[in-house]
Design a protein around this motif. Structure first.
Motif, PDB file in Angstrom:
ATOM      1  N   CYS A 220      39.649  37.777  47.222  1.00 26.14           N
ATOM      2  CA  CYS A 220      40.070  37.840  48.624  1.00 26.14           C
ATOM      3  C   CYS A 220      38.890  38.392  49.419  1.00 26.14           C
ATOM      4  N   LEU A 287      46.083  39.958  52.290  1.00 18.94           N
ATOM      5  CA  LEU A 287      46.738  40.444  51.080  1.00 18.94           C
ATOM      6  C   LEU A 287      48.165  39.923  50.967  1.00 18.94           C
ATOM      7  N   LEU A 304      39.553  42.499  46.207  1.00 22.81           N
ATOM      8  CA  LEU A 304      39.363  42.512  47.654  1.00 22.81           C
ATOM      9  C   LEU A 304      37.920  42.891  47.938  1.00 22.81           C
TER      10      LEU A 304
END
Length: 387
Positions: A220, A287, A304
């Motif tokens: 991500c 998220l 992330l």
């Protein structure tokens, strides 16, 4: 030899003359000729100003802004300086003189020393790039990506394959698949002192992770302007992960919107040109998208990559991280994925994530395979001391 003792002093004087620029107050009294004079001219074009002799001007920006002159200058500095210095000078020219728009000219692009930072600049210009330039830009980006793949891919695959095999434990292994350290530790109670040996009741071995998908990885990636280098490296690693049958990889980029580029992972250049560098940041939204697509949390690693400057709902972001961790997801937060040193980041958000058991730290491309291997094996992450 006569004069040998003065050679180091003369060399120091020459170098100071190039650094100071030959202004009347430099105090060197050193004249340059030949190649040194040409090097001095290339430096003057960037760090001097005006068109007159260098001795009559201040040391500030003065490179002309026409495509032909910039292309010639780029060729000159590649001839006079090593690649690492050329890359710094190119970045200075773009930052100090606003020459980014000249990268839209094919002749300028063909003259540059391609690196990760240049790729980031090109991606930020993608929407303004005329069709006549896009083909050249893609060629430049591909050259950088292929160099990164050569440097990073082999080691990354080897490290991750080992981690996958170690994480796929079996209790009836073949002889060459036995994990002797874990087998002995699990059977110490069966130690026979008279024979000075352990009689194992249960064997623990490595499975063959390549037979089927064992792990799911979600990258991500924050595509705000400050994360340009991280986006480039993440795209390369995303393609490497996607090439491994044992890992089901999802690649998501975000600013205030979320874009899933998983279907482009067979070509990291396509991934990069699918990004949109710049804009705001909504980590919570990104998220939420990733969380909704996790089907096997205990076998999932979410990475992330963000400086954590959240423009969305902070408390919701933290709740999502906590919920994912509680469900069994291995959550990794990288403040940067690059070689650029310590990044700027939101320290309050980083501290909040650390309190949830998800410490945030900067990661170099060389360390990334080790971080992923640790996450796959569910062991402590190799966090750098400076984090």
């Amino acid at each position: 030899m006569p004069g040998t003792e003065t050679d180091p002093a003369r060399e120091r004087l020459r170098r100071w003359r190039l650094v100071l620029g030959g202004d009347t107050a430099d105090g060197t009294g050193c004249a340059l000729s030949g190649r040194d004079a040409a090097m001095d001219g290339a430096l003057a074009a960037l760090y001097g100003k005006g068109d007159g002799p260098r001795a009559d001007r201040d040391r500030s920006a003065g490179l002309g802004a026409s495509a032909p002159s910039v292309a010639r200058w780029l060729g000159d500095i590649r001839a006079y300086f090593p690649s690492s210095v050329v890359q710094v000078m190119q970045r200075d020219a773009i930052d100090r003189l606003g020459l980014a728009t000249l990268l839209l000219e094919p002749e300028v692009l063909e003259a540059v020393e391609a690196d990760v930072h240049l790729v980031g600049t090109l991606l930020s210009l993608d929407k303004a790039m005329p069709e006549t330039t896009k083909q050249t830009a893609r060629a430049v980006v591909r050259r950088v990506v292929e160099d990164l793949e050569k440097r990073l891919a082999t080691r990354a695959r080897a490290t991750l394959t080992g981690a996958l095999d170690r994480s796929a434990r079996v209790n009836r292994p073949r002889h060459h698949d036995i994990d002797w350290n874990r087998t002995i530790a699990a059977n110490l109670k069966h130690y026979l002192p008279e024979h000075r040996t352990v009689v194992p009741e249960r064997l623990i071995g490595y499975g063959r992770a390549s037979r089927s998908v064992r792990k799911e990885v979600v990258l991500c990636v924050d595509q705000s302007g400050s994360m340009a280098a991280s986006v480039v490296y993440a795209s390369v690693f995303g393609a490497v992960l996607a090439s491994m049958r044992s890992i089901d990889t999802r690649f998501v980029v975000f600013d205030t919107a979320v874009v899933d580029l998983t279907d482009r992972l067979d070509d990291p250049v396509d991934v990069l040109f699918g990004t949109r560098l710049g804009g705001g940041t909504d980590i919570n939204r990104a998220l939420a998208y990733c969380q909704a697509r996790i089907t096997r949390p205990a076998e999932t690693v979410v990475v992330l990559i963000s400086d954590l400057y959240e423009g969305g709902i902070r408390d919701e972001m933290l709740k999502r991280v906590a919920a994912m961790r509680a469900s069994g997801v291995q959550f990794v937060t990288l403040l940067a994925l690059s070689d650029e040193g310590a990044p700027a980041y939101d320290r309050e958000h980083a501290a909040a994530l650390a309190a949830l058991g998800a410490p945030a730290f900067a990661c170099t491309p060389d360390l990334f395979p080790e971080v992923m291997a640790a996450a796959i094996e569910k062991r402590p992450l190799p966090i750098p001391d400076a984090a």
